[in-house]
Design a protein around this motif. Structure first.
Motif, PDB file in Angstrom:
ATOM      1  N   GLU A   1      38.787   8.339 -42.589  1.00  0.00           N
ATOM      2  CA  GLU A   1      38.229   9.331 -43.878  1.00  0.00           C
ATOM      3  C   GLU A   1      39.576   8.785 -44.255  1.00  0.00           C
ATOM      4  O   GLU A   1      38.927   8.478 -45.444  1.00  0.00           O
ATOM      5  N   LEU A   2      40.539   8.574 -44.319  1.00  0.00           N
ATOM      6  CA  LEU A   2      41.355   8.135 -45.707  1.00  0.00           C
ATOM      7  C   LEU A   2      41.465   6.289 -45.143  1.00  0.00           C
ATOM      8  O   LEU A   2      41.675   5.483 -46.426  1.00  0.00           O
ATOM      9  N   ASN A   3      41.443   5.419 -44.001  1.00  0.00           N
ATOM     10  CA  ASN A   3      41.710   4.344 -43.961  1.00  0.00           C
ATOM     11  C   ASN A   3      40.535   3.707 -44.307  1.00  0.00           C
ATOM     12  O   ASN A   3      40.844   2.963 -45.321  1.00  0.00           O
ATOM     13  N   ASP A   4      39.309   4.260 -44.246  1.00  0.00           N
ATOM     14  CA  ASP A   4      37.945   3.143 -44.252  1.00  0.00           C
ATOM     15  C   ASP A   4      38.155   3.574 -45.507  1.00  0.00           C
ATOM     16  O   ASP A   4      36.767   3.141 -46.212  1.00  0.00           O
ATOM     17  N   SER A   5      38.529   4.559 -46.626  1.00  0.00           N
ATOM     18  CA  SER A   5      37.541   4.535 -48.097  1.00  0.00           C
ATOM     19  C   SER A   5      38.878   4.272 -48.862  1.00  0.00           C
ATOM     20  O   SER A   5      39.232   3.186 -49.391  1.00  0.00           O
ATOM     21  N   TRP A   6      39.586   5.467 -49.102  1.00  0.00           N
ATOM     22  CA  TRP A   6      41.167   5.618 -49.916  1.00  0.00           C
ATOM     23  C   TRP A   6      41.673   3.720 -50.067  1.00  0.00           C
ATOM     24  O   TRP A   6      41.736   3.108 -51.284  1.00  0.00           O
ATOM     25  N   VAL A   7      42.079   3.973 -48.806  1.00  0.00           N
ATOM     26  CA  VAL A   7      43.029   2.763 -48.826  1.00  0.00           C
ATOM     27  C   VAL A   7      41.866   1.280 -48.586  1.00  0.00           C
ATOM     28  O   VAL A   7      42.836   0.099 -49.118  1.00  0.00           O
ATOM     29  N   ALA A   8      41.620   1.614 -47.613  1.00  0.00           N
ATOM     30  CA  ALA A   8      39.849   0.550 -48.207  1.00  0.00           C
ATOM     31  C   ALA A   8      39.878   0.125 -49.402  1.00  0.00           C
ATOM     32  O   ALA A   8      39.977  -1.687 -49.681  1.00  0.00           O
ATOM     33  N   ALA A   9      39.449   0.598 -50.346  1.00  0.00           N
ATOM     34  CA  ALA A   9      39.618   0.541 -52.118  1.00  0.00           C
ATOM     35  C   ALA A   9      40.777   0.400 -52.688  1.00  0.00           C
ATOM     36  O   ALA A   9      40.956   0.029 -53.985  1.00  0.00           O
ATOM     37  N   ASP A  10      41.932   0.570 -51.673  1.00  0.00           N
ATOM     38  CA  ASP A  10      43.056  -0.109 -52.534  1.00  0.00           C
ATOM     39  C   ASP A  10      43.640   0.727 -53.884  1.00  0.00           C
ATOM     40  O   ASP A  10      44.047   0.426 -54.631  1.00  0.00           O
ATOM     41  N   LYS A  11      43.606   1.791 -53.124  1.00  0.00           N
ATOM     42  CA  LYS A  11      43.612   3.326 -54.259  1.00  0.00           C
ATOM     43  C   LYS A  11      45.034   3.888 -54.345  1.00  0.00           C
ATOM     44  O   LYS A  11      45.343   4.871 -54.347  1.00  0.00           O
ATOM     45  N   MET A  12      45.713   3.327 -52.459  1.00  0.00           N
ATOM     46  CA  MET A  12      46.763   4.689 -52.133  1.00  0.00           C
ATOM     47  C   MET A  12      47.893   3.760 -52.522  1.00  0.00           C
ATOM     48  O   MET A  12      47.820   1.945 -51.907  1.00  0.00           O
ATOM     49  N   GLU A  13      48.960   4.092 -52.620  1.00  0.00           N
ATOM     50  CA  GLU A  13      50.401   3.716 -52.354  1.00  0.00           C
ATOM     51  C   GLU A  13      50.938   3.573 -50.829  1.00  0.00           C
ATOM     52  O   GLU A  13      50.677   5.011 -50.338  1.00  0.00           O
ATOM     53  N   PRO A  14      51.308   2.413 -50.547  1.00  0.00           N
ATOM     54  CA  PRO A  14      52.008   2.787 -48.985  1.00  0.00           C
ATOM     55  C   PRO A  14      53.211   3.583 -48.780  1.00  0.00           C
ATOM     56  O   PRO A  14      54.034   3.694 -49.934  1.00  0.00           O
ATOM     57  N   LEU A  15      53.656   3.875 -48.076  1.00  0.00           N
ATOM     58  CA  LEU A  15      54.894   5.247 -48.130  1.00  0.00           C
ATOM     59  C   LEU A  15      56.026   4.937 -47.063  1.00  0.00           C
ATOM     60  O   LEU A  15      57.037   5.574 -46.596  1.00  0.00           O
ATOM     61  N   ASN A  16      55.907   3.746 -46.970  1.00  0.00           N
ATOM     62  CA  ASN A  16      56.663   3.068 -45.897  1.00  0.00           C
ATOM     63  C   ASN A  16      58.027   3.399 -46.033  1.00  0.00           C
ATOM     64  O   ASN A  16      59.008   4.083 -45.132  1.00  0.00           O
ATOM     65  N   ASP A  17      58.452   2.909 -47.392  1.00  0.00           N
ATOM     66  CA  ASP A  17      59.972   3.505 -47.242  1.00  0.00           C
ATOM     67  C   ASP A  17      60.089   4.733 -48.331  1.00  0.00           C
ATOM     68  O   ASP A  17      61.191   5.582 -47.564  1.00  0.00           O
ATOM     69  N   PHE A  18      59.358   5.359 -48.028  1.00  0.00           N
ATOM     70  CA  PHE A  18      59.565   7.185 -48.208  1.00  0.00           C
ATOM     71  C   PHE A  18      59.595   7.592 -47.135  1.00  0.00           C
ATOM     72  O   PHE A  18      61.002   8.653 -47.442  1.00  0.00           O
ATOM     73  N   TYR A  19      59.541   7.303 -46.324  1.00  0.00           N
ATOM     74  CA  TYR A  19      59.147   7.911 -44.975  1.00  0.00           C
ATOM     75  C   TYR A  19      60.620   7.522 -44.235  1.00  0.00           C
ATOM     76  O   TYR A  19      61.333   8.509 -43.305  1.00  0.00           O
ATOM     77  N   ALA A  20      61.168   6.377 -44.568  1.00  0.00           N
ATOM     78  CA  ALA A  20      62.756   5.825 -43.764  1.00  0.00           C
ATOM     79  C   ALA A  20      63.722   6.496 -45.043  1.00  0.00           C
ATOM     80  O   ALA A  20      64.725   7.325 -44.593  1.00  0.00           O
ATOM     81  N   GLU A  21      63.275   6.812 -46.523  1.00  0.00           N
ATOM     82  CA  GLU A  21      63.987   7.590 -47.198  1.00  0.00           C
ATOM     83  C   GLU A  21      64.344   9.087 -46.208  1.00  0.00           C
ATOM     84  O   GLU A  21      65.230   9.703 -46.247  1.00  0.00           O
ATOM     85  N   GLN A  22      63.054   9.222 -46.179  1.00  0.00           N
ATOM     86  CA  GLN A  22      63.121  11.601 -45.104  1.00  0.00           C
ATOM     87  C   GLN A  22      63.411  10.654 -43.714  1.00  0.00           C
ATOM     88  O   GLN A  22      64.039  12.379 -43.900  1.00  0.00           O
ATOM     89  N   GLY A  23      63.917   9.912 -43.287  1.00  0.00           N
ATOM     90  CA  GLY A  23      64.445  10.392 -41.980  1.00  0.00           C
ATOM     91  C   GLY A  23      62.942  10.690 -40.941  1.00  0.00           C
ATOM     92  O   GLY A  23      63.016  11.487 -40.481  1.00  0.00           O
ATOM     93  N   TRP A  24      61.719  10.716 -41.575  1.00  0.00           N
ATOM     94  CA  TRP A  24      60.385  10.880 -40.336  1.00  0.00           C
ATOM     95  C   TRP A  24      60.370  10.163 -39.977  1.00  0.00           C
ATOM     96  O   TRP A  24      59.048  10.595 -39.113  1.00  0.00           O
ATOM     97  N   LYS A  25      60.268   8.828 -39.426  1.00  0.00           N
ATOM     98  CA  LYS A  25      59.612   7.720 -39.034  1.00  0.00           C
ATOM     99  C   LYS A  25      59.182   8.468 -37.343  1.00  0.00           C
ATOM    100  O   LYS A  25      58.489   8.048 -36.412  1.00  0.00           O
TER     101      LYS A  25
END
Lengths: 431, 317
Positions: free
Chosen positions: A109-133
């Motif tokens: 529902e997320l990946n094949d739609s909004w992500v595929a349409a290039d409408k979403m920002e990747p959050l890898n840096d944000f995850y690293a910043e928050q120490g969530w990985k």
């Protein structure tokens, strides 16, 4: 004269169009500048039901305590189990007016739609910043990632492969919750001979039947091949798919006759009131049994994993991401930080009746079902749900629902397999 | 000379009037062209593309979407249901409406009261009607409880019934009357029979009493008055009723959506439901557009003969 008239007419037409067009553009420009208030975050969801709305409000309250300068706009759209909200969302996204963050199920529902349409920002840096990985299970992170990029923050977890049963009926006839399909049919036969409806179903909305069938598939195929089925790597010609359909057909013969007139609540209610013994439903049914029907867990009703799916966990997760081109990215990041924190998840989930997506949340805040499910969540293999749009694109799911709907009545196994294959060719991206 | 001048100013005045009135309707004309015909054309175009994914794909697909639909079990069921529903719904509404209108036309006491009672369901929205009749026809809680009290052991399953009679097979489709539709037809007829009655009543009132009296004096029975005087005079009204009821039933969505949904094996499904589901849930935009075009064609089959007839009449006047 005639020529003049025509010329005048076309002039007027052009004029009107011009007025219409400028009217539109000036409109959108002004609304844009109005909304460009820095201290705002608009949260888009379909959480308007009893427990979920309370959860959302608790979350917003927590966020406001931490960020008193930011105004929260709760843009929840009611109705249709999210269908209405998704329609509104699609319109807003296509009109380049995305909400700051919106509810979306992890997976297709997320990946094949909004992500595929290039409408979403990747959050890898944000995850690293928050120490969530390492705070979320890896399989869950994979569900909200595409090509190694993480696109949303999971807030809650529901389990889809739960068998609910009426404890009093089971105790009365000395029955144990079935762990295999053979046991299931043995239990069902006993119940039938006692005049109790063994399995309740409410497939007025077809996803409930699809959900039952996906659990059977999971039991027959195991988590790996179940997952591969939706990726086009295991064919619907597989004999185990046929076996699943045969089992499904047999199971349907143990259900309440009026299943097509009921929705899921009506079906769960049959178990709650002792008119049926078992029901297969996602664990939002627990909230319905305890809050709406005022029944006690482990006393009036109890639960077990669906037969054959003991060490697997069908995951349904609500997540929130960061759309591209939003007006308040900073405030939204702050909101996502609260959403993904232990504090935020523990504020939201006990009220909604779900469990936290984080592994380090406080089990003491959850009820007996929640505690046990948090354990299972840690120790089980996670697989996505088809019925809830996580395993495959919506286009495949709607078509699949139709096939199941037809199969429930007509019971034609070969025809169903044929149609599933067609559906897969048309709507599954074979990767 | 002076006379000629006044004539020309009158002419000019007429022209100006014509232009001003044209200017007044121009905005709505433009709006209709853009928002009705423009979007019909756009829908027609989309229905010929491959846009059956979330991401827009406007490459040309020819008639692939139409071919898919006509081979699709659900859409075949939809067409069967639409035809059966429309025919029965119109028949029930017109017979019942005519019957009630004739009864009320007797000018007995309490006519206003009954007229309002019969008309009242029309004031409700289809959603309300759908929800209420869903409860009434729920096989385990509704009207069946009364039937069981009355000693009916095996009460009907109403809209949960999946049988189709007569069960003729055409490919995988069962051709005939899906019994589940009867419940929906009752609900729809309950809502709109009163409206049909009002139409017929106004028609009956426009027939002069003298005509009826004359027939009676000539020794016609009440039946003959009805058959040879009232019925022929009501023809145009019946025609309008068919058009109005027909376009409602061909496009029906809300009643079925609230009452039964698509139903088991799509016994109560309608093209409108399919269109909304496949477009907005399944992101099959091109397929949804194709359904919309087919629905438009169905309604046109009903409306165009009507328009042609009315135009002819206006010309002959």
């Amino acid at each position: 004269m005639k020529l003049n008239g025509r010329a005048l007419f076309s002039c007027l037409m052009a004029g009107m169009l011009l007025v219409l067009m400028t009217g539109c553009s000036s409109d959108s420009a002004s609304s844009g500048s109005n909304a460009a208030n820095k201290n705002q975050v608009e949260i888009f969801s379909w959480w308007t039901g009893a427990g979920e709305e309370d959860g959302l409000k608790a979350l917003i309250a927590l966020f406001k305590k931490k960020n008193p300068e930011i105004e929260v706009i709760n843009a929840a759209v009611a109705g249709g189990a999210g269908t209405n909200a998704k329609t509104v969302l699609a319109t807003r996204m296509q009109g380049n007016d995305p909400p700051d963050t919106f509810q979306v199920h992890g997976g297709a529902e997320l990946n094949d739609s909004w992500v595929a349409a290039d409408k979403m920002e990747p959050l890898n840096d944000f995850y690293a910043e928050q120490g969530w990985k390492d705070k979320f299970p890896k399989a869950l992170i994979d569900l909200v990632s595409k090509d190694g990029k993480i696109y949303s923050v999971p807030v809650d977890i529901h389990r889809g492969n739960v068998l609910w049963y009426n404890k009093k009926i089971f105790d009365q006839y000395g029955l144990k919750p079935p762990a295999t399909f053979d046991e299931f049919f043995k239990v069902a036969d006993t119940l039938k001979s006692k005049g109790v409806t063994p399995l309740s179903l409410g497939d007025k909305e077809p996803w409930t039947a699809t959900q039952l069938f996906e659990n059977i598939l999971l039991g027959k195929l195991g988590p790996d091949d179940y997952d591969k089925l939706w990726k086009g790597q295991v064919s619907f010609d597989d004999p185990r798919v046929k076996d699943s359909l045969v089992t499904f057909k047999k199971m349907l013969s143990y259900t309440n006759q009026d299943h097509a007139a009921r929705n899921w609540q009506d079906a769960t209610q049959l178990v709650g009131k002792g008119e049926a013994a078992m029901n297969v439903m996602g664990d939002w049914a627990k909230g319905y049994l305890t809050n709406d029907l005022k029944l006690k867990p482990n006393q009036d009703f109890a639960w077990a994993p669906f037969p054959g799916t003991d060490k697997t966990f069908v995951v349904i997760t609500d997540t929130f991401g960061l759309p591209k081109g939003i007006k308040h990215p900073e405030a939204t990041r702050k909101f996502l930080a609260v959403l993904g924190s232990v504090e935020g998840q523990d504020a939201f989930n006990p009220l909604k009746g779900s469990i936290p997506a984080r592994l380090d949340a406080d089990p003491g805040k959850y009820d007996v079902y929640g505690k046990q499910t948090m354990q299972d969540f840690r120790s089980s293999t996670l697989v996505p749900s088809l019925a809830h749009g996580s395993a495959a694109p919506e286009g495949f799911v709607t078509q699949f629902n139709q096939i199941i709907n037809t199969f429930v009545t007509q019971g034609n196994v070969d025809q169903a397999i044929q149609m599933m294959k067609q559906d897969a060719t048309a709507n599954l991206a074979t990767k | 000379m002076a006379e000629a001048q006044t004539v020309s100013t009158v002419k000019k005045g007429r022209h100006r009037e014509k232009w001003i009135s044209f200017l007044f309707v121009l905005p709505s004309l433009i709006a209709i062209f853009v928002f009705v015909y423009g979007f019909i054309a756009w829908t027609g175009y989309i229905s010929l593309t491959k846009w059956n994914t979330f991401l827009k794909d406007l490459s040309f697909a020819g008639l692939a979407n139409y071919r898919f639909l006509f081979a699709d079990f659900r859409f075949q069921s939809d067409l069967r249901n639409t035809v059966v529903f429309t025919l029965l719904f119109m028949a029930v509404c017109i017979c019942l409406g005519l019957f009630l209108a004739v009864l009320l036309d007797r000018k007995r006491k309490g006519e206003t009261l009954f007229r309002n009672i019969f008309l009242f369901p029309m004031a409700l929205s289809f959603i309300v009607t759908g929800v209420v009749w869903q409860w009434i026809f729920n096989p385990s809680t509704g009207i069946n409880l009364i039937l069981k009290q009355l000693g009916v052991d095996d009460p009907p399953l109403w809209y949960v019934q999946t049988k189709v009679i007569p069960d003729l097979h055409l490919g995988q489709l069962h051709v005939g009357l899906p019994l589940a539709l009867i419940a929906v037809i009752i609900a729809a007829a309950w809502q709109l029979s009163g409206f049909t009655m009002a139409m017929f009543l106004s028609g009956l009132r426009s027939i002069s009493d003298e005509l009826k009296e004359a027939a009676r004096v000539d020794g016609a029975t009440e039946w003959q008055v009805f058959r040879y005087i009232l019925l022929p005079a009501l023809k145009p009204i019946t025609f309008s009723a068919i058009i109005i009821l027909g376009h409602i039933s061909l496009k029906i969505f809300d009643l079925v959506y609230a009452m039964t949904g698509p139903g088991a094996a799509f016994v109560t499904d309608m093209p409108g439901l399919y269109m909304v589901e496949t477009t907005f849930k399944g992101s099959h935009y091109a397929q949804g557009a194709a359904i919309a075009v087919i629905m438009l064609v169905l309604v046109s089959l009903l409306i165009i003969p009507y328009l042609v007839l009315t135009f002819r009449k206006e010309e002959s006047l």
